[in-house]
Design a protein around this motif. Structure first.
Motif, short mmCIF file in Angstrom:
data_model
loop_
_atom_site.label_atom_id
_atom_site.label_comp_id
_atom_site.label_asym_id
_atom_site.label_seq_id
_atom_site.Cartn_x
_atom_site.Cartn_y
_atom_site.Cartn_z
N THR A 6 23.75 -31.62 46.55
CA THR A 6 25.00 -31.71 45.81
C THR A 6 25.53 -33.14 45.80
O THR A 6 25.95 -33.66 44.77
CB THR A 6 26.06 -30.79 46.45
OG1 THR A 6 25.54 -29.46 46.51
CG2 THR A 6 27.33 -30.80 45.63
N LYS A 7 25.49 -33.74 46.96
CA LYS A 7 25.98 -35.11 47.08
C LYS A 7 25.21 -36.05 46.15
O LYS A 7 25.81 -36.81 45.39
CB LYS A 7 25.79 -35.55 48.54
CG LYS A 7 26.44 -36.85 48.90
CD LYS A 7 26.11 -37.15 50.36
CE LYS A 7 26.31 -38.59 50.72
NZ LYS A 7 25.64 -38.94 51.99
N TYR A 8 23.88 -35.95 46.20
CA TYR A 8 23.04 -36.79 45.34
C TYR A 8 23.29 -36.48 43.87
O TYR A 8 23.32 -37.37 43.02
CB TYR A 8 21.57 -36.57 45.68
CG TYR A 8 21.15 -37.04 47.05
CD1 TYR A 8 21.95 -37.93 47.79
CD2 TYR A 8 19.96 -36.61 47.62
CE1 TYR A 8 21.55 -38.35 49.06
CE2 TYR A 8 19.57 -37.03 48.89
CZ TYR A 8 20.36 -37.90 49.60
OH TYR A 8 19.96 -38.31 50.85
N GLY A 9 23.45 -35.22 43.58
CA GLY A 9 23.67 -34.81 42.19
C GLY A 9 24.95 -35.41 41.63
O GLY A 9 24.97 -35.92 40.51
N ILE A 10 26.00 -35.36 42.42
CA ILE A 10 27.28 -35.93 41.98
C ILE A 10 27.14 -37.44 41.80
O ILE A 10 27.60 -38.01 40.80
CB ILE A 10 28.39 -35.63 43.02
CG1 ILE A 10 28.65 -34.12 43.08
CG2 ILE A 10 29.67 -36.38 42.66
CD1 ILE A 10 29.64 -33.72 44.16
N LYS A 11 26.48 -38.08 42.74
CA LYS A 11 26.29 -39.52 42.65
C LYS A 11 25.50 -39.90 41.39
O LYS A 11 25.81 -40.88 40.72
CB LYS A 11 25.56 -40.03 43.89
CG LYS A 11 26.44 -40.20 45.11
CD LYS A 11 25.67 -40.92 46.21
CE LYS A 11 26.61 -41.49 47.26
NZ LYS A 11 25.89 -42.39 48.20
N ALA A 135 34.07 -41.31 38.62
CA ALA A 135 33.08 -42.33 38.29
C ALA A 135 33.67 -43.74 38.30
O ALA A 135 32.94 -44.72 38.40
CB ALA A 135 32.47 -42.05 36.93
N ILE A 136 34.98 -43.81 38.22
CA ILE A 136 35.64 -45.11 38.18
C ILE A 136 35.21 -46.01 39.33
O ILE A 136 35.19 -45.59 40.47
CB ILE A 136 37.18 -44.94 38.22
CG1 ILE A 136 37.65 -44.27 36.95
CG2 ILE A 136 37.88 -46.26 38.42
CD1 ILE A 136 39.09 -43.82 37.01
N THR A 137 34.85 -47.23 38.98
CA THR A 137 34.42 -48.20 40.00
C THR A 137 35.64 -48.78 40.69
O THR A 137 36.73 -48.77 40.16
CB THR A 137 33.61 -49.35 39.36
OG1 THR A 137 32.88 -48.83 38.27
CG2 THR A 137 32.67 -49.95 40.37
N ASP B 101 23.72 -42.49 55.46
CA ASP B 101 22.56 -43.37 55.42
C ASP B 101 22.51 -44.13 54.10
O ASP B 101 22.35 -45.34 54.07
CB ASP B 101 21.27 -42.54 55.55
CG ASP B 101 21.23 -41.78 56.85
OD1 ASP B 101 21.92 -42.20 57.81
OD2 ASP B 101 20.53 -40.76 56.92
N ASP B 102 22.60 -43.40 53.03
CA ASP B 102 22.71 -44.05 51.73
C ASP B 102 24.10 -44.68 51.72
O ASP B 102 24.64 -44.91 52.76
CB ASP B 102 22.53 -43.01 50.61
CG ASP B 102 23.44 -41.80 50.76
OD1 ASP B 102 23.57 -41.29 51.88
OD2 ASP B 102 24.03 -41.37 49.76
N CYS B 103 24.68 -45.01 50.63
CA CYS B 103 26.06 -45.46 50.62
C CYS B 103 26.31 -46.73 51.43
O CYS B 103 26.65 -46.69 52.62
CB CYS B 103 26.97 -44.37 51.18
SG CYS B 103 28.30 -43.99 50.07
N PRO B 104 26.17 -47.88 50.78
CA PRO B 104 26.46 -49.14 51.46
C PRO B 104 27.96 -49.35 51.65
O PRO B 104 28.38 -50.01 52.59
CB PRO B 104 25.90 -50.19 50.49
CG PRO B 104 25.87 -49.51 49.16
CD PRO B 104 25.70 -48.05 49.42
N ASP B 105 28.75 -48.77 50.77
CA ASP B 105 30.20 -49.01 50.85
C ASP B 105 30.98 -47.74 50.51
O ASP B 105 30.99 -47.27 49.38
CB ASP B 105 30.58 -50.14 49.88
CG ASP B 105 32.07 -50.41 49.91
OD1 ASP B 105 32.76 -49.95 50.85
OD2 ASP B 105 32.56 -51.09 48.99
N THR B 108 33.64 -47.56 47.51
CA THR B 108 33.27 -47.45 46.11
C THR B 108 32.48 -46.17 45.84
O THR B 108 31.95 -45.98 44.76
CB THR B 108 32.44 -48.66 45.67
OG1 THR B 108 31.26 -48.70 46.45
CG2 THR B 108 33.21 -49.95 45.86
N CYS B 109 32.39 -45.31 46.84
CA CYS B 109 31.60 -44.09 46.68
C CYS B 109 32.43 -42.98 46.03
O CYS B 109 33.50 -42.62 46.50
CB CYS B 109 31.08 -43.62 48.03
SG CYS B 109 30.26 -42.01 47.94
N SER B 110 31.90 -42.46 44.94
CA SER B 110 32.65 -41.46 44.18
C SER B 110 32.78 -40.15 44.95
O SER B 110 33.81 -39.48 44.88
CB SER B 110 31.98 -41.23 42.84
OG SER B 110 30.59 -41.11 42.99
#
Lengths: 138, 138
Positions: A6-11, A135-137, B101-105, B108-110
């Motif tokens: 789920t996490k990867y999918g959202i990302k 999605a906003i940065t 592990d992933d996610c450097p920051d 900025t993670c949605s």
DNA sequence: TATAATCCTATCGGTTTACTAGGTTTTAAG
DNA sequence: CTTAAAACCTAGTAAACCGATAGGATTATA
């Protein structure tokens, strides 16, 4: 706990939504940029396509693209497809309801009442957030 | 999803809280009344005792009793002990924080931003409900 | 024709879950 | 002092789930 799927999918969805142009995005690109195992991501993308969030284009220059506009994709929908129920107990799930084995009467169950409140609080947040919002940065 | 352990544990606590007298309640009685495997329940009761929610009395006429008043037991505390983190992702957990592990920051993670909102909504509900609130019959 | 991409199926090691088994120890009652 | 009832403790276990990996088949582009 949210599964990695789920996490990867959202990302991945957020990554695609962030792109201005609407050209197809390759799984390999997302996999690299978001540090996700490519093969695992592939299976997730497939699921997102089959469930109607993504379209795909095969072959060279192919990839995945959003079918709907980001602001039309509620996070409740995404999570339900990837993770399943939002509720913490099947007996309070709106979309995946199941009766408990124990528990003769839901109306007098203390857990039931509590979990309805938790569910509604979560639904509220996830229903008000769209892919565009998350999605906003920055 | 809430594990059966947590669910049973909450039900057991609510069962004990519902009794007017403060005599020890046997696991066997709860097990029968709430349709929970007795041996499994025993292990849960033990955990609730070791974590300071229950006291116990061995031998004939023994059982378990609440150490604090029901209105002093927040559901956040119960769930944290039995289930673990309330957050859906370790990187937004207040009591069980872990970096991804992933996610450097994280900033900025949605997923991160969304899950903070969900966590806060859940914490709000679970923090405002005490054992007294959920033990009420009818 | 070569290459790049999605698509598909199967498998697998590890972890967690929900119990179960089989006792030991402590306490109260007869 | 004996018996029964209760908590306490340790270990094991079958099944499910998770996060990936393997190995290709298919399709489209250049």
């Amino acid at each position: 706990m949210l599964s990695k799927k789920t996490k990867y999918g959202i990302k991945a969805l957020a990554y695609i939504a962030r792109k201005k142009d609407r050209n197809p995005v390759q799984a390999s690109e997302i996999s690299e940029s978001e540090n996700i195992s490519q093969k695992f991501l592939e299976s997730i993308m497939l699921e997102l396509r089959k469930s109607g969030f993504l379209g795909s284009k095969k072959g060279k220059g192919g990839g995945y693209y959003l079918i709907k506009e980001p602001q039309e994709i509620k996070m409740t929908a995404v999570i339900r497809v990837l993770e399943g129920p939002i509720a913490m107990v099947p007996c309070v799930s709106l979309n995946y309801y199941e009766k408990c084995d124990d528990c003769p009467d839901e109306n007098t169950c203390s857990v039931h009442k509590l979990m309805i409140q938790v569910r509604d609080a979560s639904l509220n947040v996830l229903g008000e957030n769209t892919l565009e919002d998350i999605a906003i940065t920055q």
